[in-house]
Write an enzyme that holds these catalytic residues in place. Sequence first.
Site, PDB file in Angstrom:
ATOM      1  N   CYS A 161       0.802  -1.226   0.000  1.00 35.57           N
ATOM      2  CA  CYS A 161       0.000   0.000   0.000  1.00 35.57           C
ATOM      3  C   CYS A 161       0.837   1.280   0.000  1.00 35.57           C
ATOM      4  O   CYS A 161       0.295   2.383   0.011  1.00 35.57           O
ATOM      5  CB  CYS A 161      -0.945  -0.003   1.191  1.00 35.57           C
ATOM      6  SG  CYS A 161      -2.009  -1.455   1.224  1.00 35.57           S
ATOM      7  N   HIS A 197      -2.676   8.131   6.036  1.00 36.86           N
ATOM      8  CA  HIS A 197      -2.937   6.824   5.445  1.00 36.86           C
ATOM      9  C   HIS A 197      -4.378   6.439   5.770  1.00 36.86           C
ATOM     10  O   HIS A 197      -5.105   5.971   4.905  1.00 36.86           O
ATOM     11  CB  HIS A 197      -1.946   5.794   5.989  1.00 36.86           C
ATOM     12  CG  HIS A 197      -2.007   4.465   5.318  1.00 36.86           C
ATOM     13  ND1 HIS A 197      -1.924   4.319   3.949  1.00 36.86           N
ATOM     14  CD2 HIS A 197      -2.158   3.205   5.821  1.00 36.86           C
ATOM     15  CE1 HIS A 197      -2.017   3.034   3.638  1.00 36.86           C
ATOM     16  NE2 HIS A 197      -2.160   2.341   4.748  1.00 36.86           N
ATOM     17  N   GLU A 231      -1.514   5.303  13.673  1.00 32.63           N
ATOM     18  CA  GLU A 231      -1.081   6.491  12.919  1.00 32.63           C
ATOM     19  C   GLU A 231      -1.258   7.750  13.752  1.00 32.63           C
ATOM     20  O   GLU A 231      -0.414   8.660  13.719  1.00 32.63           O
ATOM     21  CB  GLU A 231      -1.837   6.610  11.597  1.00 32.63           C
ATOM     22  CG  GLU A 231      -1.303   7.750  10.734  1.00 32.63           C
ATOM     23  CD  GLU A 231      -1.876   7.793   9.328  1.00 32.63           C
ATOM     24  OE1 GLU A 231      -1.367   8.576   8.497  1.00 32.63           O
ATOM     25  OE2 GLU A 231      -2.848   7.045   9.055  1.00 32.63           O
ATOM     26  N   LYS A 284      -9.511   8.502   2.007  1.00 34.19           N
ATOM     27  CA  LYS A 284     -10.016   7.130   1.876  1.00 34.19           C
ATOM     28  C   LYS A 284     -11.458   7.017   2.365  1.00 34.19           C
ATOM     29  O   LYS A 284     -12.157   6.055   2.040  1.00 34.19           O
ATOM     30  CB  LYS A 284      -9.137   6.154   2.647  1.00 34.19           C
ATOM     31  CG  LYS A 284      -7.786   5.839   2.004  1.00 34.19           C
ATOM     32  CD  LYS A 284      -7.068   4.740   2.780  1.00 34.19           C
ATOM     33  CE  LYS A 284      -5.707   4.397   2.166  1.00 34.19           C
ATOM     34  NZ  LYS A 284      -4.695   5.436   2.423  1.00 34.19           N
ATOM     35  N   HIS A 326      -9.827   2.250  -0.086  1.00 33.98           N
ATOM     36  CA  HIS A 326      -8.369   2.042  -0.056  1.00 33.98           C
ATOM     37  C   HIS A 326      -7.912   1.424  -1.378  1.00 33.98           C
ATOM     38  O   HIS A 326      -8.250   0.286  -1.692  1.00 33.98           O
ATOM     39  CB  HIS A 326      -8.020   1.135   1.114  1.00 33.98           C
ATOM     40  CG  HIS A 326      -6.555   0.992   1.372  1.00 33.98           C
ATOM     41  ND1 HIS A 326      -5.578   1.623   0.617  1.00 33.98           N
ATOM     42  CD2 HIS A 326      -5.882   0.274   2.324  1.00 33.98           C
ATOM     43  CE1 HIS A 326      -4.396   1.309   1.080  1.00 33.98           C
ATOM     44  NE2 HIS A 326      -4.547   0.483   2.113  1.00 33.98           N
ATOM     45  N   PHE A 330       1.679  -3.524   3.942  1.00 39.17           N
ATOM     46  CA  PHE A 330       1.980  -4.861   4.462  1.00 39.17           C
ATOM     47  C   PHE A 330       3.481  -5.131   4.316  1.00 39.17           C
ATOM     48  O   PHE A 330       4.118  -4.710   3.350  1.00 39.17           O
ATOM     49  CB  PHE A 330       1.214  -5.929   3.680  1.00 39.17           C
ATOM     50  CG  PHE A 330      -0.236  -6.079   4.086  1.00 39.17           C
ATOM     51  CD1 PHE A 330      -0.808  -5.270   5.048  1.00 39.17           C
ATOM     52  CD2 PHE A 330      -1.030  -7.049   3.492  1.00 39.17           C
ATOM     53  CE1 PHE A 330      -2.137  -5.409   5.420  1.00 39.17           C
ATOM     54  CE2 PHE A 330      -2.358  -7.202   3.840  1.00 39.17           C
ATOM     55  CZ  PHE A 330      -2.922  -6.392   4.812  1.00 39.17           C
TER      56      PHE A 330
END
Length: 412
Positions: free
Chosen positions: A162, A300, A311, A332, A337, A396
């Site tokens: 991502c 994010h 975050e 988002k 996403h 990830f």
Amino acid sequence: MKRVVVTGLGMVSPIGNNVKDAWDAAVAGRSGIRRISKFDAEQFPVQIAGEVSNFELGDLFSPKESRTMDSFIHFGLAAGAEAFLDSGFEVCEKTQYKVGTLIGSGIGGLPLIEKTHETLSKKGARRISPFFVPGSIINMISGHLSIKYGLKGPNLATVTACSSGLHAIGLAYRLIQMGDAEAMLAGGSESTVSPLGIGGFAAARALSTRDCEPEGASRPFDKLRDGFVLGEGAGVMFLESYDSAVKRNAKIYAEVVGFGMSGDAFHMTAPDKEGASKCMEAALIDAKINPSKIGYINAHGTSTPLGDKNETYAIKRTFQSCTKEIIVSSTKSMTGHLLGGAGGLESVFTVLSVFNDIIPPTINLEFPDDECDLDYCPKEARSKKIYFALKNNFGFGGTNGSLIFKKIGVDL
């Protein structure tokens, strides 16, 4: 080292298939999350996504050529073409070896892989298309754009889950800084709204199951968030040296002044708080600015219980006493996403925020989480003079990236 600026923007998204439409929708707080229409999702525990709709590749490639490519390539090509044409840059024999492409993806051609496996199962190996491999591998967006526009400089792709789109922009920035290129098309694209894409993330319990309320399902930082919503699309920008842009009197949207990377070394899928903080710190050091200079963070902000909390902690750890002065938002909440395309699309939104002095909202933020207690610009866009903005993406494998964009004409 050379200064690097943004002179072209392009995007395809669940809220608009070009920069103007998507930006207008983001500022208005319109959601692009709907019930899945690309396939029959009845058997799946999740039946919503941020789909790209009414999309046409246009005159870039013939219908015959288009059929040989996966949809993530289509999205990347359309966004890349928009960014390149928006820049007004003219490639000639003298410049072609100094203009390159660097567009990434997290997964690549999943729908085409699924379709080809179905062909193999039902019709046998002889019916596999000779275009299957080049139609599904990740670096082919860069390859096609380089051929289309005669770009003979660095021709690369990033694959960092991502963070792919953001890392692509950051690495393109470095290539120009160091003189390996004069200009680069950079960003990310993804198209995984497919049975395997939805099924895989649903099996991992990463997705929101708020099927009864699609538009309210992506709710970053909200107490009732229950996972992210899968989205698709692309975001690409044209980067070039400041001297090149000034010489040709180009429109400059913003300057790229900071890029940070870090690795969590913590868990395959769960985010780490300190890794994200170290990444933002690295971007601030690269930009050579005090944390108090940052006015906006495009987070994010995936709408996952742990990710949003971590975050928030990382932002506080990085900005300390300055944190309360920063406005944070997650686009988002409207697009879902985009995985490897997220950093590209959201970096374009961040640049537009700097250029227009408007912060798009975090929609669906109705019940603030006690552990997510920053100013997330809930529900409505806000006008604010933005001199420096920071963009985060985390992937990830514990891979992190942060970019800092500066309003042009502002002294450091």
